[in-house]
Design a protein around this motif. Structure first.
Motif, short mmCIF file in Angstrom:
data_model
loop_
_atom_site.label_atom_id
_atom_site.label_comp_id
_atom_site.label_asym_id
_atom_site.label_seq_id
_atom_site.Cartn_x
_atom_site.Cartn_y
_atom_site.Cartn_z
N ARG A 230 41.58 44.67 39.61
CA ARG A 230 42.59 43.98 38.81
C ARG A 230 42.18 42.53 38.54
O ARG A 230 42.48 41.98 37.48
N GLU A 231 41.48 41.91 39.52
CA GLU A 231 41.04 40.52 39.33
C GLU A 231 39.91 40.44 38.30
O GLU A 231 39.84 39.48 37.53
N LEU A 232 39.04 41.44 38.29
CA LEU A 232 37.98 41.46 37.28
C LEU A 232 38.57 41.65 35.89
O LEU A 232 38.15 40.98 34.93
N THR B 146 40.06 56.18 33.67
CA THR B 146 41.04 55.75 34.65
C THR B 146 42.21 55.07 33.94
O THR B 146 42.00 54.14 33.16
N PRO B 147 43.46 55.51 34.19
CA PRO B 147 44.60 54.79 33.62
C PRO B 147 44.56 53.32 34.02
O PRO B 147 44.35 53.00 35.20
N THR C 203 45.52 47.95 37.89
CA THR C 203 46.20 46.66 37.77
C THR C 203 47.56 46.62 38.45
O THR C 203 48.21 45.57 38.44
N ASP C 204 48.03 47.75 39.03
CA ASP C 204 49.41 47.80 39.52
C ASP C 204 49.58 47.36 40.97
O ASP C 204 50.64 47.52 41.54
N GLY C 205 48.56 46.81 41.57
CA GLY C 205 48.70 46.31 42.93
C GLY C 205 48.11 47.20 43.99
O GLY C 205 47.97 46.77 45.15
N ARG C 206 47.77 48.45 43.67
CA ARG C 206 47.10 49.30 44.67
C ARG C 206 45.71 48.74 44.93
O ARG C 206 45.19 47.92 44.18
N LEU D 169 33.24 52.41 41.98
CA LEU D 169 34.69 52.28 41.96
C LEU D 169 35.32 53.12 43.06
O LEU D 169 34.84 54.21 43.39
N VAL D 170 36.40 52.61 43.62
CA VAL D 170 37.24 53.35 44.57
C VAL D 170 38.68 53.06 44.17
O VAL D 170 39.15 51.93 44.29
N VAL D 171 39.36 54.10 43.67
CA VAL D 171 40.74 53.93 43.17
C VAL D 171 41.64 54.93 43.89
O VAL D 171 41.52 56.14 43.68
#
Length: 309
Positions: free
Chosen positions: A98-100, A125-126, A131-134, A157-159
């Motif tokens: 999210r910071e990137l 990826t949605p 960006t939702d804080g996860r 990536l790790v989501v």
């Protein structure tokens, strides 16, 4: 920022139960590359482009100069069969995606990030999952060491909360901000779901299938997961008996698996079946309905047979 220590109470003391943190050599691999690509980290870079106000390019030196976060997170493959081992839990080190994306300032109409790997793989990826804080990470470390080549070195990536084919791009080199109605990804072009949220699931690990155990008390244990919600309860039954609630190990966070144990007394000689189901914190009960993994995960209750002698 180190992840909090994992309490011993998260891992029930049952012989044969999977380790709470999966060793990289045992962590599942599903790749489109025949062999892990060899990438010089001094030549690696990540480009963020597409529907953004400002394109961003990040080198490995840039990435390692950032304040990195460590999180315990479970990853799951969409092609995991019911009760299968295409799931693992690790401690990942990286920088929040999210910071990137904040640096690039995505267009408000964008709803997807298409991540590209150096080997030609792509994943849809949605954007809200990034960006939702996860704890979505551009990861450089795994279990206290740099990423092994087979797990994405130098960066991946790790989501949490999404199956790996839309969230866990290894050897990542691009984040393309776009829309689902404009771009598709490697596996969605082959009939799989475009967004792929993880479903509540569980498996029996003790006893092993077709194990032979002595008559009397039989220990039963396993693992369950329901990312973005967490596991509330695990039910187990012997043969055609009633569901009984298992004892849960302590929850580390909602995005890691949760281990459980129970037992049955005075089990008579013969062939027996143990079945498990999980319930998440939102009340979703693992479905008994059997279906194949396409387009978004195999479903059904896991059961194993064992014999008592």
């Amino acid at each position: 920022k180190k992840a909090p220590p994992i309490p011993t109470s998260a891992h029930p003391d049952v012989k044969g139960l999977a380790r709470f943190v999966t060793d990289p050599k045992d962590f599942y691999r599903i790749d489109t590359a025949l062999a892990p690509p060899v990438i010089d980290p001094e030549e690696w870079s990540l480009r963020i482009h597409g529907m953004v106000e400002s394109e961003v390019t990040l080198t490995m030196d840039d990435l390692l100069d950032l304040p990195l976060d460590e999180h315990h997170l479970t990853l799951t493959c969409v092609s995991n069969p019911v009760g299968g081992d295409l799931v693992g839990n690790a401690t990942w080190l990286g920088y929040p995606v999210r910071e990137l994306l904040r640096r690039a300032n995505p267009n408000k109409d964008a709803d997807m990030v298409l991540s590209h790997s150096i080997d030609g793989f792509s994943a849809s990826t949605p954007i809200e999952a990034l960006t939702d804080g996860r704890d979505s990470l551009l990861a450089v470390g795994m279990n206290g060491s740099p990423l092994p080549p087979e797990h994405g070195f130098p960066a991946r990536l790790v989501v949490p909360g999404l199956y790996g084919f839309v969230s866990a791009t290894k050897w990542v080199t691009e984040l393309e901000v776009t829309r689902f109605d404009e771009k598709t990804a490697y596996w969605t072009d082959r009939g799989w779901d475009a967004k792929a949220p993880i479903l509540v699931a569980s498996r029996v690990e003790v006893p092993k299938p077709l194990a032979k155990v002595p008559a009397g008390d039989v220990a039963v244990a396993g693992t369950a997961w329901a990312q973005r919600s967490g596991i509330k309860r695990v039910d187990v039954k012997l043969d055609d008996g009633e569901w009984t609630s298992a004892e849960l190990g302590d929850e580390v966070n909602i995005d890691t698996w949760r281990q459980w144990k129970t037992g049955f007394s005075d089990v008579e000689a013969g062939l027996h079946t143990v079945t498990v189901r999980a319930i998440d914190q939102d009340g979703n009960v693992q479905t008994p309905e059997r279906r194949k993994s396409i387009p978004n995960s195999a479903t059904g209750h896991h059961h194993i047979q064992f014999s008592v002698e």
